[in-house]
Design an enzyme around this catalytic site. Structure first.
Site, mmCIF file in Angstrom:
data_model
loop_
_atom_site.group_PDB
_atom_site.id
_atom_site.type_symbol
_atom_site.label_atom_id
_atom_site.label_comp_id
_atom_site.label_asym_id
_atom_site.label_seq_id
_atom_site.Cartn_x
_atom_site.Cartn_y
_atom_site.Cartn_z
ATOM 1 N N GLU A 26 0.824 -1.211 0.000
ATOM 2 C CA GLU A 26 0.000 0.000 0.000
ATOM 3 C C GLU A 26 0.857 1.259 0.000
ATOM 4 O O GLU A 26 0.527 2.237 -0.655
ATOM 5 C CB GLU A 26 -0.968 0.007 1.194
ATOM 6 C CG GLU A 26 -2.081 -1.019 1.076
ATOM 7 C CD GLU A 26 -2.981 -0.795 -0.140
ATOM 8 O OE1 GLU A 26 -3.034 0.335 -0.649
ATOM 9 O OE2 GLU A 26 -3.617 -1.757 -0.585
ATOM 10 N N TYR A 82 -5.463 6.686 4.822
ATOM 11 C CA TYR A 82 -5.703 5.693 3.781
ATOM 12 C C TYR A 82 -4.994 4.371 4.102
ATOM 13 O O TYR A 82 -5.598 3.296 4.067
ATOM 14 C CB TYR A 82 -5.239 6.208 2.400
ATOM 15 C CG TYR A 82 -5.254 5.077 1.422
ATOM 16 C CD1 TYR A 82 -6.453 4.646 0.867
ATOM 17 C CD2 TYR A 82 -4.094 4.365 1.123
ATOM 18 C CE1 TYR A 82 -6.500 3.550 0.032
ATOM 19 C CE2 TYR A 82 -4.123 3.271 0.293
ATOM 20 C CZ TYR A 82 -5.334 2.869 -0.258
ATOM 21 O OH TYR A 82 -5.371 1.762 -1.065
ATOM 22 N N ASP A 133 -9.426 5.209 -2.130
ATOM 23 C CA ASP A 133 -8.329 5.726 -2.950
ATOM 24 C C ASP A 133 -8.925 6.340 -4.224
ATOM 25 O O ASP A 133 -10.148 6.476 -4.349
ATOM 26 C CB ASP A 133 -7.306 4.618 -3.265
ATOM 27 C CG ASP A 133 -7.880 3.536 -4.174
ATOM 28 O OD1 ASP A 133 -9.093 3.600 -4.500
ATOM 29 O OD2 ASP A 133 -7.116 2.634 -4.576
#
Ligand code: SF4
Length: 349
Positions: free
Chosen positions: A46, A129, A147
């Site tokens: 990520e 996030y 996202d």
């Protein structure tokens, strides 16, 4: 307005069924449903995928996990090695955050990632996030993972007419309507996969979309216009000089950039200031400099044109010599371009 009102539970069940059949095979995914992936791999992927495409990030992911198979291995790595391994991925603050987080997990949590969104968010360098993504994907927590892909799907499903970035809170709220305790990790990944492979930015494949029946954007006839964008201000252009000094024995003069600022802590070549005005062309090292042309590079907030000057011989004067091939592998892209330009200048002499 298009005459479609998206049905949340029907979208959920159709998209999860589609994901079961069409999930992308990605190196950081081990399996679906209960076969959860390892938090270290999810977190690493990520962080790498922020502002970077999957094909570009994949070789870096393999290299990192082979060299540092666990978060504790990464935490123990010297800064310079990690920064060099990150070279070419861009957005170098991420590499520094990566190390800070790995060291906190290794030092404060016994090498085990916290398993809640709040616990993850408390780690250094982990933003909202990443915390949501790791909580959902690695620990199957009901987290709202939003996202760019998810924003695009929401803007189209609901035909959101507000332009981004103002629409972001609304897009997040809409994405949150779909988050439940039922398969939250798979849901997050299903939505991302839909955005990456079907609901693509320029040409959505609505004919192959499992939720087309519920899509207001498609019903309106022009789904690709969502999310609506405000016009961007032009990116300023800066200029500067790069000084590429060779020793005549296959080495180039390099320096470590200051920790703070752009490309902080990374390997670099000596350069002038980078400015929208007139940069200083005073050489930082004494040598017989020759012009080798220019290279262009685009950063997030500005474009840069570097005039490359090159020379052979002389002392590195506070910098250090490094083998050219090793330097090219470890330098951020903008300096690797300048190095290549400098070498072509030498070959022309
Ligand atoms: Fe995207 Fe088209 Fe599916 Fe709507 S129908 S979500 S625009 S791919």
């Amino acid at each position: 307005m298009p005459d479609v009102s998206p049905d949340i539970s029907r979208i959920r069940s159709r998209l999860l069924a589609w994901y079961d059949a069409h999930a992308r095979s990605l190196p950081w995914r081990v399996g679906l449903g209960a076969a959860r992936t390892e938090p270290y791999r999810v977190w690493l992927s990520e962080v790498m995928l922020q502002q970077t495409t999957t094909p570009h990030a994949t070789p870096y992911f393999h290299a990192f996990t082979q060299r540092w198979p666990t978060v504790s291995d990464l935490a123990a790595a010297p800064d310079a090695e990690v920064m060099a391994a990150w070279a070419g991925l861009g957005y170098y603050a991420r590499a520094r955050n990566l190390l800070a987080c790995a060291r906190a997990v290794a030092g404060d949590h016994g090498g085990v990632f916290p398993d809640t969104e709040a616990g993850l968010l408390a780690l250094p360098g982990v933003g909202a996030y990443t915390a949501a993504a790791v909580a959902a994907i690695a620990f199957d927590r009901a987290a709202n993972v939003v996202d760019g892909n998810v924003e695009r799907v929401m803007a189209r499903l609901f035909a959101v007419e507000t332009p981004v970035p103002q629409a972001r809170p609304e897009l997040r709220r809409l994405a949150g309507l779909f988050v439940t305790d039922h398969r939250p990790g798979d849901w997050a990944q299903a939505l991302m996969d839909l955005g990456a492979t079907v609901c693509r930015p320029r040409s959505p494949l609505c004919d192959q979309c499992p939720v087309a029946e519920d899509c207001s954007g498609r019903a309106g006839g022009r789904p690709e216009r969502y999310p609506i964008k405000t016009k961007k201000a032009d990116r300023p252009q800066r200029r500067g000089f790069a000084w590429v000094l060779f020793d005549g024995q296959g080495r180039v003069a390099v320096e470590t950039r200051p920790d703070k600022g752009l490309l902080g802590g990374m390997l670099g070549l000596p350069t002038s200031d980078w400015t929208t005005g007139d940069p200083s062309d005073a050489p930082p090292l004494a040598a017989d400099w020759r012009e080798a042309g220019t290279v262009d590079h685009v950063f997030t907030h500005f474009g840069l044109t570097l005039t490359v000057r090159t020379a052979t011989g002389g002392a590195p004067d506070g910098r250090r010599w490094m083998e050219i091939e090793a330097a090219r592998a470890a330098l951020p892209t903008v300096f690797a371009k300048a190095l290549d330009r400098g070498m072509s200048g030498i070959l022309l002499i």
